[in-house]
Write a protein that holds these residues in place. Sequence first.
Motif, PDB file in Angstrom:
ATOM      1  N   GLY A 125       0.790  -1.228   0.000  1.00  0.00           N
ATOM      2  CA  GLY A 125       0.000   0.000   0.000  1.00  0.00           C
ATOM      3  C   GLY A 125       0.818   1.272   0.000  1.00  0.00           C
ATOM      4  O   GLY A 125       0.258   2.368   0.091  1.00  0.00           O
ATOM      5  N   THR A 126       2.163   1.167  -0.097  1.00  0.00           N
ATOM      6  CA  THR A 126       2.999   2.360  -0.066  1.00  0.00           C
ATOM      7  C   THR A 126       3.729   2.546  -1.388  1.00  0.00           C
ATOM      8  O   THR A 126       3.936   1.598  -2.147  1.00  0.00           O
ATOM      9  CB  THR A 126       4.038   2.296   1.064  1.00  0.00           C
ATOM     10  OG1 THR A 126       4.975   1.237   0.788  1.00  0.00           O
ATOM     11  CG2 THR A 126       3.365   2.062   2.402  1.00  0.00           C
ATOM     12  N   ARG A 127       4.133   3.793  -1.626  1.00  0.00           N
ATOM     13  CA  ARG A 127       4.949   4.151  -2.776  1.00  0.00           C
ATOM     14  C   ARG A 127       5.940   5.204  -2.333  1.00  0.00           C
ATOM     15  O   ARG A 127       5.740   5.891  -1.331  1.00  0.00           O
ATOM     16  CB  ARG A 127       4.095   4.723  -3.911  1.00  0.00           C
ATOM     17  CG  ARG A 127       3.069   3.785  -4.480  1.00  0.00           C
ATOM     18  CD  ARG A 127       2.266   4.443  -5.588  1.00  0.00           C
ATOM     19  NE  ARG A 127       1.515   5.605  -5.111  1.00  0.00           N
ATOM     20  CZ  ARG A 127       0.771   6.388  -5.878  1.00  0.00           C
ATOM     21  NH1 ARG A 127       0.709   6.152  -7.173  1.00  0.00           N
ATOM     22  NH2 ARG A 127       0.107   7.393  -5.373  1.00  0.00           N
ATOM     23  N   ILE A 128       7.014   5.342  -3.067  1.00  0.00           N
ATOM     24  CA  ILE A 128       7.933   6.461  -2.867  1.00  0.00           C
ATOM     25  C   ILE A 128       7.412   7.634  -3.685  1.00  0.00           C
ATOM     26  O   ILE A 128       7.042   7.479  -4.846  1.00  0.00           O
ATOM     27  CB  ILE A 128       9.357   6.093  -3.298  1.00  0.00           C
ATOM     28  CG1 ILE A 128       9.921   5.019  -2.360  1.00  0.00           C
ATOM     29  CG2 ILE A 128      10.259   7.326  -3.303  1.00  0.00           C
ATOM     30  CD1 ILE A 128      11.245   4.456  -2.808  1.00  0.00           C
ATOM     31  N   GLU A 129       7.358   8.784  -3.053  1.00  0.00           N
ATOM     32  CA  GLU A 129       6.862   9.976  -3.728  1.00  0.00           C
ATOM     33  C   GLU A 129       7.878  11.100  -3.594  1.00  0.00           C
ATOM     34  O   GLU A 129       8.397  11.363  -2.507  1.00  0.00           O
ATOM     35  CB  GLU A 129       5.525  10.409  -3.115  1.00  0.00           C
ATOM     36  CG  GLU A 129       4.936  11.670  -3.746  1.00  0.00           C
ATOM     37  CD  GLU A 129       3.614  12.064  -3.123  1.00  0.00           C
ATOM     38  OE1 GLU A 129       2.598  11.421  -3.429  1.00  0.00           O
ATOM     39  OE2 GLU A 129       3.610  13.017  -2.309  1.00  0.00           O
ATOM     40  N   LEU A 130       8.157  11.761  -4.699  1.00  0.00           N
ATOM     41  CA  LEU A 130       9.026  12.933  -4.729  1.00  0.00           C
ATOM     42  C   LEU A 130       8.233  14.110  -5.252  1.00  0.00           C
ATOM     43  O   LEU A 130       7.599  14.020  -6.298  1.00  0.00           O
ATOM     44  CB  LEU A 130      10.237  12.699  -5.640  1.00  0.00           C
ATOM     45  CG  LEU A 130      11.156  11.517  -5.295  1.00  0.00           C
ATOM     46  CD1 LEU A 130      12.307  11.453  -6.288  1.00  0.00           C
ATOM     47  CD2 LEU A 130      11.681  11.610  -3.874  1.00  0.00           C
ATOM     48  N   ARG A 131       8.296  15.217  -4.518  1.00  0.00           N
ATOM     49  CA  ARG A 131       7.528  16.402  -4.871  1.00  0.00           C
ATOM     50  C   ARG A 131       8.471  17.602  -4.906  1.00  0.00           C
ATOM     51  O   ARG A 131       9.136  17.913  -3.917  1.00  0.00           O
ATOM     52  CB  ARG A 131       6.456  16.605  -3.804  1.00  0.00           C
ATOM     53  CG  ARG A 131       5.515  17.764  -3.988  1.00  0.00           C
ATOM     54  CD  ARG A 131       4.639  17.875  -2.738  1.00  0.00           C
ATOM     55  NE  ARG A 131       4.073  16.589  -2.375  1.00  0.00           N
ATOM     56  CZ  ARG A 131       2.792  16.278  -2.514  1.00  0.00           C
ATOM     57  NH1 ARG A 131       1.955  17.151  -3.001  1.00  0.00           N
ATOM     58  NH2 ARG A 131       2.353  15.084  -2.153  1.00  0.00           N
ATOM     59  N   PHE A 132       8.558  18.258  -6.074  1.00  0.00           N
ATOM     60  CA  PHE A 132       9.406  19.433  -6.231  1.00  0.00           C
ATOM     61  C   PHE A 132       8.525  20.678  -6.138  1.00  0.00           C
ATOM     62  O   PHE A 132       7.668  20.899  -6.992  1.00  0.00           O
ATOM     63  CB  PHE A 132      10.136  19.390  -7.571  1.00  0.00           C
ATOM     64  CG  PHE A 132      11.136  18.266  -7.675  1.00  0.00           C
ATOM     65  CD1 PHE A 132      12.457  18.475  -7.346  1.00  0.00           C
ATOM     66  CD2 PHE A 132      10.734  16.998  -8.080  1.00  0.00           C
ATOM     67  CE1 PHE A 132      13.388  17.439  -7.429  1.00  0.00           C
ATOM     68  CE2 PHE A 132      11.651  15.956  -8.175  1.00  0.00           C
ATOM     69  CZ  PHE A 132      12.979  16.174  -7.843  1.00  0.00           C
ATOM     70  N   THR A 133       8.723  21.475  -5.104  1.00  0.00           N
ATOM     71  CA  THR A 133       7.828  22.593  -4.836  1.00  0.00           C
ATOM     72  C   THR A 133       8.233  23.836  -5.619  1.00  0.00           C
ATOM     73  O   THR A 133       9.361  23.952  -6.116  1.00  0.00           O
ATOM     74  CB  THR A 133       7.803  22.931  -3.345  1.00  0.00           C
ATOM     75  OG1 THR A 133       9.067  23.512  -2.971  1.00  0.00           O
ATOM     76  CG2 THR A 133       7.557  21.687  -2.496  1.00  0.00           C
ATOM     77  N   ALA A 134       7.312  24.784  -5.677  1.00  0.00           N
ATOM     78  CA  ALA A 134       7.564  26.026  -6.412  1.00  0.00           C
ATOM     79  C   ALA A 134       8.643  26.874  -5.764  1.00  0.00           C
ATOM     80  O   ALA A 134       9.265  27.693  -6.431  1.00  0.00           O
ATOM     81  CB  ALA A 134       6.269  26.830  -6.525  1.00  0.00           C
TER      82      ALA A 134
END
Length: 254
Positions: free
Chosen positions: A45-54
């Motif tokens: 139920g998990t994933r690796i997530e990468l988020r590049f913010t403004a």
Amino acid sequence: MGYRLLAVVLLVAGCGSAGGNGMQGKVFTSTSVTEQGKPRTLVEGTRIELRFTADGRLIATAGCNQLQGPVALGGGKLAVTGLSTTEMACPDPGLHRQDEWLSGLLDEKPSWRLDDTTLVLTGANAEVVLAAEPQASLEGVTWTVEGFITKDVVSSVPEGVTGTISFKDGFIHVQGGCNSGSTEVSGAGKYEVDGQTITFGDSLVTTAMMCDEDKMKMDGAIHDTLALGEVTFEIDRDTMILRNANGAGLQLRK
């Protein structure tokens, strides 16, 4: 421990900050993970997530805690400065190990290269494939105000009061709790978007009615955000943040 990270994205090659490489505002989620050439199984139920913010940060998760810090991509390296993490008690020990694994990956300052539409970050022994999530469009969407931002503080919208902002055919249209307006009625030019910045000058014209206090709070928050004629925007899935240079802003949802 070494790592190799592969992200499937539609980007333009370049150097420097995340914004300079087209990753600003992007979110990527893992589709596969390998280590030393073998599949690495994530907690169900998990994933690796990468988020590049403004504002130039990387926010990363692996199922429990959140890791974040300012990110730069210059010199062929993905470098996160002062990586910090929340300290939630993970319900599964495997989640804690995933957090540590991801932290180790980012601490390595892995090298990166762009192969057509594939971004490759390379350490030594691991590879993660991530796909870019679809991003809501700025244009042609009616965004509803969900919160008022003053610097780093987000306050709630008064109950029963609605405000919206839409970007259509190059013009900005606002509907506050009481008053409404547009950049189109002033006869000015269309707004311009440069990266994560929207510029429209002093072209917004609104009505000037008086209403009850809560409705005027909405009008005031919209006015304060747009008053300088320039805002930055950050779209994350179906949520958008508008903010001006003075720290006034809005949290909106499509």
